[in-house]
Scaffold this motif. Structure first.
Motif, PDB file in Angstrom:
ATOM      1  N   VAL A   1      27.435  52.958 -41.782  1.00  0.00           N
ATOM      2  CA  VAL A   1      26.923  52.363 -43.023  1.00  0.00           C
ATOM      3  C   VAL A   1      27.834  51.231 -43.475  1.00  0.00           C
ATOM      4  O   VAL A   1      27.369  50.137 -43.833  1.00  0.00           O
ATOM      5  CB  VAL A   1      26.783  53.436 -44.127  1.00  0.00           C
ATOM      6  CG1 VAL A   1      26.267  52.805 -45.422  1.00  0.00           C
ATOM      7  CG2 VAL A   1      25.838  54.551 -43.679  1.00  0.00           C
ATOM      8  N   VAL A   2      29.142  51.462 -43.450  1.00  0.00           N
ATOM      9  CA  VAL A   2      30.102  50.422 -43.839  1.00  0.00           C
ATOM     10  C   VAL A   2      29.920  49.181 -42.967  1.00  0.00           C
ATOM     11  O   VAL A   2      29.839  48.043 -43.475  1.00  0.00           O
ATOM     12  CB  VAL A   2      31.548  50.947 -43.726  1.00  0.00           C
ATOM     13  CG1 VAL A   2      32.557  49.807 -43.908  1.00  0.00           C
ATOM     14  CG2 VAL A   2      31.810  52.044 -44.759  1.00  0.00           C
ATOM     15  N   ASP A   3      29.851  49.374 -41.652  1.00  0.00           N
ATOM     16  CA  ASP A   3      29.710  48.236 -40.724  1.00  0.00           C
ATOM     17  C   ASP A   3      28.417  47.470 -40.981  1.00  0.00           C
ATOM     18  O   ASP A   3      28.397  46.231 -40.939  1.00  0.00           O
ATOM     19  CB  ASP A   3      29.730  48.727 -39.278  1.00  0.00           C
ATOM     20  CG  ASP A   3      31.126  49.146 -38.825  1.00  0.00           C
ATOM     21  OD1 ASP A   3      32.095  48.849 -39.546  1.00  0.00           O
ATOM     22  OD2 ASP A   3      31.230  49.787 -37.760  1.00  0.00           O
TER      23      ASP A   3
ATOM     24  N   GLU B   1      31.310  50.543 -53.270  1.00  0.00           N
ATOM     25  CA  GLU B   1      31.834  51.855 -52.930  1.00  0.00           C
ATOM     26  C   GLU B   1      30.823  52.593 -52.062  1.00  0.00           C
ATOM     27  O   GLU B   1      29.684  52.816 -52.472  1.00  0.00           O
ATOM     28  CB  GLU B   1      32.112  52.671 -54.194  1.00  0.00           C
ATOM     29  CG  GLU B   1      32.685  54.050 -53.888  1.00  0.00           C
ATOM     30  CD  GLU B   1      32.913  54.906 -55.109  1.00  0.00           C
ATOM     31  OE1 GLU B   1      33.432  56.018 -54.948  1.00  0.00           O
ATOM     32  OE2 GLU B   1      32.553  54.461 -56.219  1.00  0.00           O
ATOM     33  N   ILE B   2      31.263  52.960 -50.867  1.00  0.00           N
ATOM     34  CA  ILE B   2      30.435  53.768 -49.965  1.00  0.00           C
ATOM     35  C   ILE B   2      31.092  55.136 -49.879  1.00  0.00           C
ATOM     36  O   ILE B   2      32.191  55.286 -49.349  1.00  0.00           O
ATOM     37  CB  ILE B   2      30.290  53.114 -48.586  1.00  0.00           C
ATOM     38  CG1 ILE B   2      29.620  51.737 -48.729  1.00  0.00           C
ATOM     39  CG2 ILE B   2      29.483  54.011 -47.651  1.00  0.00           C
ATOM     40  CD1 ILE B   2      29.452  50.984 -47.437  1.00  0.00           C
TER      41      ILE B   2
ATOM     42  N   PRO C   1      20.571  52.009 -41.876  1.00  0.00           N
ATOM     43  CA  PRO C   1      21.480  51.192 -42.684  1.00  0.00           C
ATOM     44  C   PRO C   1      21.461  49.707 -42.333  1.00  0.00           C
ATOM     45  O   PRO C   1      21.810  48.875 -43.171  1.00  0.00           O
ATOM     46  CB  PRO C   1      22.857  51.811 -42.411  1.00  0.00           C
ATOM     47  CG  PRO C   1      22.701  52.613 -41.170  1.00  0.00           C
ATOM     48  CD  PRO C   1      21.272  53.062 -41.132  1.00  0.00           C
ATOM     49  N   THR C   2      21.023  49.358 -41.122  1.00  0.00           N
ATOM     50  CA  THR C   2      21.015  47.932 -40.759  1.00  0.00           C
ATOM     51  C   THR C   2      19.946  47.166 -41.524  1.00  0.00           C
ATOM     52  O   THR C   2      20.203  46.076 -42.053  1.00  0.00           O
ATOM     53  CB  THR C   2      20.816  47.751 -39.242  1.00  0.00           C
ATOM     54  OG1 THR C   2      19.581  48.354 -38.852  1.00  0.00           O
ATOM     55  CG2 THR C   2      21.946  48.400 -38.471  1.00  0.00           C
TER      56      THR C   2
ATOM     57  N   GLU D   1      20.970  58.925 -43.284  1.00  0.00           N
ATOM     58  CA  GLU D   1      20.217  58.469 -44.461  1.00  0.00           C
ATOM     59  C   GLU D   1      21.224  57.903 -45.456  1.00  0.00           C
ATOM     60  O   GLU D   1      22.359  58.401 -45.552  1.00  0.00           O
ATOM     61  CB  GLU D   1      19.487  59.658 -45.083  1.00  0.00           C
ATOM     62  CG  GLU D   1      18.266  59.298 -45.888  1.00  0.00           C
ATOM     63  CD  GLU D   1      16.984  59.329 -45.084  1.00  0.00           C
ATOM     64  OE1 GLU D   1      15.925  59.006 -45.665  1.00  0.00           O
ATOM     65  OE2 GLU D   1      17.026  59.654 -43.884  1.00  0.00           O
ATOM     66  N   SER D   2      20.855  56.875 -46.189  1.00  0.00           N
ATOM     67  CA  SER D   2      21.763  56.362 -47.217  1.00  0.00           C
ATOM     68  C   SER D   2      20.963  55.946 -48.448  1.00  0.00           C
ATOM     69  O   SER D   2      19.846  55.442 -48.341  1.00  0.00           O
ATOM     70  CB  SER D   2      22.603  55.199 -46.699  1.00  0.00           C
ATOM     71  OG  SER D   2      21.801  54.185 -46.141  1.00  0.00           O
TER      72      SER D   2
END
Length: 470
Positions: A98-100, A112-113, A429-430, A461-462
């Motif tokens: 997710v961060v990437d 903030e993740i 997430p992309t 999932e995010s």
């Protein structure tokens, strides 16, 4: 660097699709089922312009993170990517995915993740399994290496999962750790009987054969099991004998509460068709929070029921929808809409699939919810903004699009409508990062909560919370 070449290399990291990342002669090489810090010998399979792909032929030095997978099918069936990695390490990598995505694709780094919400169960968590019958059984490496004698009949019948990138091949699955134990007993029983009676599987190329799919659904609320056999109408004496056995065996079985046979003569590989109910009423029921959901045989429902509760609670928290007007885009059967209706002034669910809209309406009525309205609407049409202008403006919008993300027509309409708050739920997430880059011109991205709905897979999932600037 040539294909079929063997090289020893170190696995540096994991890519979003669950493949290990190595470098050979400066080029990135993706290696399936590799673990970060493994030192492995790989065989190069494909050499493309910007990257290559390889497979492990030997583990020279295992990573300290590598563990023994619990499933004997791991590394072949493709359903799980990470069973050889401890669960807590899986969660760390899923957060990195997710961060990437947000840093590299969305160009967003000042958000903030949070740590990934772990699944309450990491095995036996799935409430739906879909198995395929096939006319070309995948032979395992062990069978080939030991030169196990396999008859032509055995090679031409399988019940299990399609091999990744080889849709014509089906791997016999004797035991899947992601499903209820009853499912494994049922799958093996049906495979053995069909093989014994020489019942032909459906061939996707020539469209000849009888057995197509076996679908199992489980209710974590009632502990009921729904069994749905999908066949063609190509019925002869052998097929009648098999159907008689199927009906007699499972109508009397304590393992099965809902028993169905579905006839599907279409060329589409998707499981659907005309349903005959042999036992029960053909539906299951689940609870998410205080809401009861009817799950019809082919309805979409979050596959991890226990974790879906946590997902919905987080969406409700982010929505902050008390006494507000909420729109739920891609609303499905009302997974988010109906729990939100308990606190919101009004919820309007918009969904393109009419059967899902009917399920949502039924679920609203089932729960006595009168402030949630569900409308079938093509959310990707060019005039979507004009269509949406017919409804009262939302203060909060929930968006849960398919993996491809929000269609550009809808994205532009949302930016024009400008709800005060957006809760964006995504299984990719992309594409979520791509869409949030557009939203970031008008919204502050407050925080992102990853939720692990699919342990042992690379999927994550995010939930992103966006609040209108100013």
């Amino acid at each position: 660097m040539n294909t079929k070449q063997k090289v020893v290399t170190k696995i540096e990291s994991l890519a979003f699709e669950g493949k290990g990342v190595a470098r050979v002669d400066g080029k990135v090489v993706f290696v399936r089922y590799a673990v970060p810090n493994d030192i492995v010998e790989i065989e190069l399979l494909r050499n493309k312009k910007n990257f290559a792909e390889g497979k492990i032929t030997r583990i020279v030095e295992p990573s300290p993170f590598r563990i023994e997978p619990i499933c004997k099918h791991f590394g072949v069936c493709g359903g799980c990517s990470f069973q050889n990695i401890p669960y807590e390490v899986q969660l760390e990598w899923k957060r990195r995915f997710v961060v990437d995505a947000f840093e590299k694709i969305g160009k967003i780094s000042n958000v903030e993740i949070k740590s990934v919400l772990p699944s309450p169960k990491i095995f036996g968590y799935r409430n739906k399994m879909e198995f395929s019958f096939g006319t070309s059984r995948w032979l395992t490496d062990e069978e080939i290496e030991t030169q196990t004698e396999i008859s032509t009949k055995e090679k031409q019948f399988a019940l299990g999962f399609h091999i990744p990138e080889r849709f014509d091949k089906v791997l016999n699955i004797n035991y899947c750790h992601l499903q209820d134990e009853r499912g494994n007993t049922i799958v093996n029983s049906i495979r053995n009987k069909a093989f014994e009676l020489d019942i032909p599987a459906y061939n996707l190329r020539n469209h000849i054969g009888f057995l197509r799919n076996l679908i199992l659904r489980f209710s974590f609320t009632t502990n009921e099991l729904l069994l749905n056999l999908v066949t063609t109408s190509q019925v002869g004496e052998k097929e009648k004998k098999f159907l008689d056995w199927f009906k007699e065996n499972f109508t009397s079985s304590e393992l099965v509460d809902q028993l169905l046979v579905t006839t599907n003569d279409s060329y589409s590989p998707t499981a659907f068709g005309n349903i005959e109910i042999l036992k029960g009423n053909g539906n299951l029921f689940e609870h998410i929070g205080e809401v009861r959901f009817r799950i019809s045989p082919f309805a979409f429902f979050q596959v991890n029921t226990l974790q879906a509760n946590n997902l919905v609670l987080k969406v409700i928290e982010y929505a902050n929808a008390k006494e507000k007007i909420v729109w739920d885009m891609y609303s499905g059967a009302g997974t988010f809409s109906l729990p939100l209706a308990k606190v919101a002034k009004t919820v309007i669910g918009l969904e393109s699939l009419e059967s899902a809209v009917e399920d949502a309406k039924f679920n609203a009525q089932l729960n006595g919810i009168e402030n949630a309205y569900f409308i079938a609407k093509d959310l990707h049409t060019k005039n979507i903004l004009q269509e949406l202008s017919k409804f009262p403006n939302p203060e909060v919008m929930i968006i849960d699009p398919p993996r491809s993300g929000i269609h550009k027509n809808l994205l532009n309409a949302i930016i024009t409508i400008k709800p005060e708050r957006i809760v964006y739920v995504s299984c990719n997430p992309t594409t979520q990062a791509r869409d949030c880059q557009e939203f970031a011109k008008y919204y502050d991205l407050v925080e992102i909560q990853p939720v692990d709905m699919f342990p042992h897979t690379y999927h994550i999932e995010s939930i992103a919370l966006l609040v209108k600037k100013g």
